[in-house]
Design a protein around this motif. Structure first.
Motif, PDB file in Angstrom:
ATOM      1  N   GLU A 191      24.282 -31.642  78.144  1.00 26.25           N
ATOM      2  CA  GLU A 191      24.055 -32.671  77.117  1.00 26.25           C
ATOM      3  C   GLU A 191      23.020 -32.207  76.100  1.00 26.25           C
ATOM      4  OE1 GLU A 191      24.169 -37.074  78.514  1.00 26.25           O
ATOM      5  OE2 GLU A 191      23.479 -35.896  80.220  1.00 26.25           O
ATOM      6  N   GLU A 228      24.886 -29.779  73.778  1.00 23.13           N
ATOM      7  CA  GLU A 228      25.749 -30.534  72.870  1.00 23.13           C
ATOM      8  C   GLU A 228      24.921 -31.267  71.806  1.00 23.13           C
ATOM      9  OE1 GLU A 228      29.028 -31.037  72.521  1.00 23.13           O
ATOM     10  OE2 GLU A 228      29.963 -30.278  74.347  1.00 23.13           O
ATOM     11  N   THR A 268      30.985 -28.123  79.134  1.00 21.67           N
ATOM     12  CA  THR A 268      31.747 -29.087  78.344  1.00 21.67           C
ATOM     13  C   THR A 268      32.819 -28.342  77.553  1.00 21.67           C
ATOM     14  OG1 THR A 268      30.261 -28.899  76.440  1.00 21.67           O
ATOM     15  CG2 THR A 268      29.717 -30.563  78.104  1.00 21.67           C
ATOM     16  N   THR A 269      33.798 -29.068  77.019  1.00 25.07           N
ATOM     17  CA  THR A 269      34.877 -28.389  76.305  1.00 25.07           C
ATOM     18  C   THR A 269      34.374 -27.682  75.055  1.00 25.07           C
ATOM     19  OG1 THR A 269      35.443 -30.503  75.256  1.00 25.07           O
ATOM     20  CG2 THR A 269      36.746 -29.835  77.171  1.00 25.07           C
TER      21      THR A 269
END
Length: 427
Positions: free
Chosen positions: A132, A135, A169-170
């Motif tokens: 997170e 991101e 994550t993607t």
């Protein structure tokens, strides 16, 4: 203040001498079977079921003690069950744990102020996991690029490094070159350019007027504790400054004491624009992460542009405050540097005796096993049988990252077991 020793100094008695091929007990076998039946198979752990942990020692369900030489990928830098951190969590559990960010609580502001001061910045964006934080850093960099640098909307580019690991994550696996992480999860987000880690000329060639950030790990952990050439990181800083590009340092594994400094960037006197922190920030108790930077960068976020229900919750903030308090003394950083030098000397002595390469900074080492002797996974199994838990990566490489509270005798004992395993393999 000195480092609180939360680890029993069991020395050479830690890890019973049962030899290779220890058979798990009935309770362990039952739990492993239940795990296989009901837990998604996205990990391949060793067949050890930990039931208790204290400092650098973990005890499995069969009562065997092991030395932890991984520390949760640096999440338990301060050891398991650290009394200061546990007490901070217990005290907060009796008060309030979650309000959401719709309201204020009395732990977030002092946590943010302390963390910002610790790393020499002004503003903290609290999140939960390391992924997170990454991101969030990407979002902040793009927003800054459009609003401050003037990059046309939708055209922002971020330069990343080959061999990187920033999460799963993607978005993040889209710019990974690890096929296990990437394959089968597309389509991926555009806007990333990859250059070789440590290659300043390639980085300079990749920067364009649309570049908003360079995202890097000061030391690549998952890749095998890879340390870039001396002068590369300052060179990256200079290029970013010259081209009005943000330098984003992912210190999720390398930061918060692991390398003998608060931040790995400090070893070369480099100051990033944004730091991504996590793992050790939660003290091994709760997930806590953060993007830390100056107000002119994080100030691009306004209400509604980013958020997290649990990010900055009261329990996480209380534990994070306690972590910051431990690091503010400087004692853990000094201890990691001293024990790291001791570990490096022992590892260097094994070069040619089963090791073909050693890289380390502070209490963090990448150890290359001679492939003729076996894989890293095989060595980890043998170490576990001798009471030491470590993790392999990329074939024949091990990562050693014991908790900073480990005692000298425990560290020596763990390294004795590596020497013992290598001797077994050479026979």
């Amino acid at each position: 203040m000195t480092v609180t020793d939360t680890t029993r100094d069991t020395g050479a008695d830690t890890g019973s001498d049962t030899g290779r091929g220890t058979v798990p007990g009935a309770a362990t076998r039952a739990l492993l079977a239940q795990n296989d039946a009901h837990v998604a198979h996205n990990y391949h752990p060793l067949d050890v079921v930990i039931a208790h942990a204290e400092g650098a020692v973990v005890t499995d369900l069969d009562g065997r003690e092991h030395l932890d030489f991984l520390a949760g990928y640096s999440a338990t830098n301060f050891g398991h069950h650290h009394p200061v951190l546990v007490e901070a969590a217990r005290a907060q559990l009796d008060r309030v744990t979650l309000t959401s960010r719709a309201f204020h609580h009395d732990q977030l502001a002092p946590f943010a102020a302390g963390l910002a001061a610790l790393v020499g910045k002004q503003t903290v964006l609290p999140m939960n996991t390391g992924a997170e934080a990454v991101e969030s850093g990407i979002k902040v960099a793009r927003k800054w690029g459009y609003e401050v640098k003037g990059v046309p909307d939708g055209q922002a580019e971020i330069v990343v490094m080959a061999g990187n690991f920033h999460g799963r994550t993607t978005t993040v696996v889209g710019f990974s070159d690890d096929p296990d992480a990437r394959d089968g999860f597309g389509p991926f987000a555009p806007g990333f350019r990859t250059v070789p880690y440590g290659d300043l000329e390639a980085l300079a060639a990749a920067i364009t007027p649309r570049t908003v950030a360079v995202l890097l790990e000061p030391i690549q952990g998952e890749a095998g504790v890879l340390i870039p050439p001396a002068g590369w990181l300052p060179g990256v800083r200079a290029l970013c400054t010259a081209h009005d590009v943000l330098l984003i340092a992912d210190e999720i594994q390398s930061g918060l004491g692991r390398t003998g400094r608060t931040l790995a960037c400090e070893h070369e006197g480099v100051v990033a624009d944004l730091y991504l922190l996590g793992k050790a920030l939660g003290g091994g108790i709760v997930p806590v992460s953060a993007v830390v930077g100056d107000a002119d960068v994080l100030g691009v976020l306004r209400p509604g542009t980013h958020g997290s229900t649990f990010g900055g919750n009261a329990l996480a903030s209380a534990v994070g405050r306690a972590v910051v308090g431990l690091l503010a003394t400087g004692d853990y950083q000094r201890r990691a540097a001293e024990l790291g030098a001791r570990m490096r000397a022992r590892l260097d002595a094994l070069l040619g005796e089963g090791l073909v390469g050693v890289r380390s900074r502070g209490l963090w080492a990448g150890i290359d096993i001679d492939p003729a002797l076996g894989t890293g996974r095989e060595v980890c199994h043998r170490l576990a049988d001798y009471g030491v838990l470590a993790k392999d990566t990329h074939g024949s490489t091990l990562r050693f990252a014991p908790p900073i509270v480990i005692t000298e005798s425990q560290l020596d004992h763990g390294l004795d077991q590596l020497e013992r395993v290598l001797a077994d393999l050479r026979r």
